[in-house]
Motif scaffolding. Structure first.
Motif, PDB file in Angstrom:
ATOM      1  N   ARG A  40     -86.473   0.870  46.940  1.00 42.02           N
ATOM      2  CA  ARG A  40     -87.715  -0.310  46.939  1.00 42.02           C
ATOM      3  C   ARG A  40     -88.862   0.493  47.083  1.00 42.02           C
ATOM      4  O   ARG A  40     -89.326   1.043  48.237  1.00 42.02           O
ATOM      5  CB  ARG A  40     -87.379  -1.280  48.494  1.00 42.02           C
ATOM      6  N   HIS A  41     -90.191   0.141  46.059  1.00 41.19           N
ATOM      7  CA  HIS A  41     -91.090   1.178  46.274  1.00 41.19           C
ATOM      8  C   HIS A  41     -92.338  -0.173  46.173  1.00 41.19           C
ATOM      9  O   HIS A  41     -92.392  -1.280  45.591  1.00 41.19           O
ATOM     10  CB  HIS A  41     -91.350   1.587  44.863  1.00 41.19           C
ATOM     11  N   VAL A  42     -93.550   0.311  46.801  1.00 38.15           N
ATOM     12  CA  VAL A  42     -94.624  -0.773  46.977  1.00 38.15           C
ATOM     13  C   VAL A  42     -95.084  -0.763  45.394  1.00 38.15           C
ATOM     14  O   VAL A  42     -95.054   0.229  44.871  1.00 38.15           O
ATOM     15  CB  VAL A  42     -95.508  -0.203  48.018  1.00 38.15           C
ATOM     16  N   PRO A  43     -95.833  -1.920  45.269  1.00 37.43           N
ATOM     17  CA  PRO A  43     -96.531  -2.018  43.965  1.00 37.43           C
ATOM     18  C   PRO A  43     -97.488  -0.799  43.834  1.00 37.43           C
ATOM     19  O   PRO A  43     -98.130  -0.701  44.771  1.00 37.43           O
ATOM     20  CB  PRO A  43     -96.964  -3.359  43.716  1.00 37.43           C
ATOM     21  N   ALA A  44     -97.907  -0.874  42.548  1.00 38.43           N
ATOM     22  CA  ALA A  44     -99.058   0.260  42.130  1.00 38.43           C
ATOM     23  C   ALA A  44     -99.947  -0.209  41.195  1.00 38.43           C
ATOM     24  O   ALA A  44     -99.510  -1.132  40.374  1.00 38.43           O
ATOM     25  CB  ALA A  44     -98.261   1.692  41.702  1.00 38.43           C
ATOM     26  N   ILE A  45    -100.999   0.557  40.921  1.00 36.05           N
ATOM     27  CA  ILE A  45    -101.898   0.140  39.636  1.00 36.05           C
ATOM     28  C   ILE A  45    -102.096   1.574  38.928  1.00 36.05           C
ATOM     29  O   ILE A  45    -101.745   2.464  39.482  1.00 36.05           O
ATOM     30  CB  ILE A  45    -103.258  -0.296  40.114  1.00 36.05           C
ATOM     31  N   ALA A  46    -102.295   1.408  37.865  1.00 33.68           N
ATOM     32  CA  ALA A  46    -102.756   2.592  36.784  1.00 33.68           C
ATOM     33  C   ALA A  46    -104.015   2.109  35.996  1.00 33.68           C
ATOM     34  O   ALA A  46    -104.140   0.980  35.821  1.00 33.68           O
ATOM     35  CB  ALA A  46    -101.647   2.971  35.824  1.00 33.68           C
ATOM     36  N   VAL A  47    -104.961   3.101  35.637  1.00 36.81           N
ATOM     37  CA  VAL A  47    -105.960   2.818  34.853  1.00 36.81           C
ATOM     38  C   VAL A  47    -106.184   3.443  33.678  1.00 36.81           C
ATOM     39  O   VAL A  47    -106.349   4.761  33.713  1.00 36.81           O
ATOM     40  CB  VAL A  47    -107.286   2.980  35.739  1.00 36.81           C
ATOM     41  N   LEU A  48    -106.434   2.942  32.653  1.00 37.49           N
ATOM     42  CA  LEU A  48    -106.827   3.390  31.221  1.00 37.49           C
ATOM     43  C   LEU A  48    -108.425   3.187  31.313  1.00 37.49           C
ATOM     44  O   LEU A  48    -108.962   2.232  31.300  1.00 37.49           O
ATOM     45  CB  LEU A  48    -106.235   2.337  30.145  1.00 37.49           C
ATOM     46  N   ALA A  75    -104.011   6.551  38.938  1.00 39.36           N
ATOM     47  CA  ALA A  75    -102.901   5.560  39.614  1.00 39.36           C
ATOM     48  C   ALA A  75    -102.622   5.720  41.169  1.00 39.36           C
ATOM     49  O   ALA A  75    -103.286   6.766  41.558  1.00 39.36           O
ATOM     50  CB  ALA A  75    -101.461   5.732  38.920  1.00 39.36           C
ATOM     51  N   GLY A  76    -102.288   4.669  41.682  1.00 39.35           N
ATOM     52  CA  GLY A  76    -102.147   4.685  43.145  1.00 39.35           C
ATOM     53  C   GLY A  76    -101.431   3.419  43.563  1.00 39.35           C
ATOM     54  O   GLY A  76    -101.477   2.597  42.865  1.00 39.35           O
ATOM     55  N   LYS A  77    -101.115   3.607  44.736  1.00 42.22           N
ATOM     56  CA  LYS A  77    -100.147   2.595  45.166  1.00 42.22           C
ATOM     57  C   LYS A  77    -101.039   1.269  46.011  1.00 42.22           C
ATOM     58  O   LYS A  77    -102.085   1.787  46.411  1.00 42.22           O
ATOM     59  CB  LYS A  77     -99.106   2.947  46.177  1.00 42.22           C
ATOM     60  N   LEU A  78    -100.544   0.394  45.875  1.00 37.83           N
ATOM     61  CA  LEU A  78    -101.335  -1.077  46.760  1.00 37.83           C
ATOM     62  C   LEU A  78    -101.095  -0.882  48.160  1.00 37.83           C
ATOM     63  O   LEU A  78    -100.098  -0.349  48.492  1.00 37.83           O
ATOM     64  CB  LEU A  78    -100.915  -2.308  46.081  1.00 37.83           C
ATOM     65  N   ASP A  79    -102.036  -0.966  48.978  1.00 34.57           N
ATOM     66  CA  ASP A  79    -101.934  -1.275  50.414  1.00 34.57           C
ATOM     67  C   ASP A  79    -102.102  -2.736  50.739  1.00 34.57           C
ATOM     68  O   ASP A  79    -102.592  -3.437  50.010  1.00 34.57           O
ATOM     69  CB  ASP A  79    -102.671  -0.063  51.109  1.00 34.57           C
ATOM     70  N   GLU A  80    -102.255  -2.642  52.157  1.00 32.96           N
ATOM     71  CA  GLU A  80    -102.374  -4.233  52.583  1.00 32.96           C
ATOM     72  C   GLU A  80    -103.604  -4.760  52.076  1.00 32.96           C
ATOM     73  O   GLU A  80    -103.854  -5.887  52.048  1.00 32.96           O
ATOM     74  CB  GLU A  80    -102.337  -4.200  54.277  1.00 32.96           C
ATOM     75  N   ARG A  81    -104.779  -4.005  51.896  1.00 32.95           N
ATOM     76  CA  ARG A  81    -105.974  -4.506  51.532  1.00 32.95           C
ATOM     77  C   ARG A  81    -105.775  -5.105  49.896  1.00 32.95           C
ATOM     78  O   ARG A  81    -106.757  -5.855  49.689  1.00 32.95           O
ATOM     79  CB  ARG A  81    -106.960  -3.444  51.231  1.00 32.95           C
ATOM     80  N   ASP A  82    -104.863  -4.757  49.216  1.00 37.31           N
ATOM     81  CA  ASP A  82    -104.788  -4.714  47.785  1.00 37.31           C
ATOM     82  C   ASP A  82    -103.833  -5.743  47.342  1.00 37.31           C
ATOM     83  O   ASP A  82    -104.056  -6.195  46.131  1.00 37.31           O
ATOM     84  CB  ASP A  82    -104.476  -3.459  47.094  1.00 37.31           C
ATOM     85  N   PHE A  83    -102.962  -6.313  48.148  1.00 40.11           N
ATOM     86  CA  PHE A  83    -101.929  -7.291  47.406  1.00 40.11           C
ATOM     87  C   PHE A  83    -102.244  -8.444  46.899  1.00 40.11           C
ATOM     88  O   PHE A  83    -101.741  -8.764  45.718  1.00 40.11           O
ATOM     89  CB  PHE A  83    -100.815  -7.373  48.826  1.00 40.11           C
TER      90      PHE A  83
END
Length: 183
Positions: A40-48, A75-83
């Motif tokens: 189980r992994h926290v969601p993440a973002i990636a950027v072109l 790229a990076g993981k989402l944290d509580e500020r980002d969900f």
């Protein structure tokens, strides 16, 4: 026909700050039981990140998981500020990793990274109209993060792709999208 398994029992065997590992006992439709190990992994973002229509900004960094350097988009993981606002993570990662801000940020797609054993989900964004972030406004990079910033033309990126040197899933997806929008 594809059939749903029934979860019988679940036990968390590891709990960390970014992911956890569970062992599941499932019952198959034929009545037999099987074990599933699930990350189980926290969601993440990636950027072109495109500096213009013909240039991408990549990172080259060492990844212990593969024991080698790899070309990646930021790229990076989402944290509580980002969900509720993954774009916040996009802006943060562009600043932390590329030392850039973006005038335009667009959501492209989202995808599960490795459904065979993980629920890791990544949101893919496009960033344009990039501008350098002033040194006084730069965010600290993650502890131990060491990377080289590389700007490549579309043709150079296509050559790396054809040579099999773009082998990171998020970067491949971003490159294919970039190829698609170029026509």
């Amino acid at each position: 026909m594809a059939e749903r398994e029934t979860l019988v029992q679940q036990n968390t065997v590891y709990q960390g700050p970014i992911f956890s590992v569970s062992q599941q006992k499932v019952q198959l439709t034929n009545g037999k039981y099987a074990q599933r190990d699930v990350v189980r992994h926290v969601p993440a973002i990636a950027v072109l990140a495109l500096s213009d229509d013909n240039h991408i900004i990549l990172e080259k960094q060492y990844r212990a998981t593969i024991g080698d350097f790899i070309f990646e988009i930021p790229a990076g993981k989402l944290d509580e500020r980002d969900f509720d606002q993954p774009e916040h993570a996009v802006r943060r990662e562009l600043n932390e990793e590329l030392r850039m801000s973006a005038g335009i940020i667009e959501h492209i797609t989202g995808f599960y990274e490795t459904v065979g054993f993980s629920d890791a989900y990544m949101h893919l964004y496009l960033a344009r109209q990039l501008q350098p972030v002033a040194p006084s406004d730069q965010l600290a990079r993650d502890f131990g993060e060491s990377l080289d910033i590389i700007e490549l033309s579309f043709d150079d990126m296509q050559l790396l792709f054809e040579q099999g040197k773009i082998n990171d899933q998020k970067t491949l997806t971003a490159f294919l999208y970039w190829s698609y929008i170029r026509g």
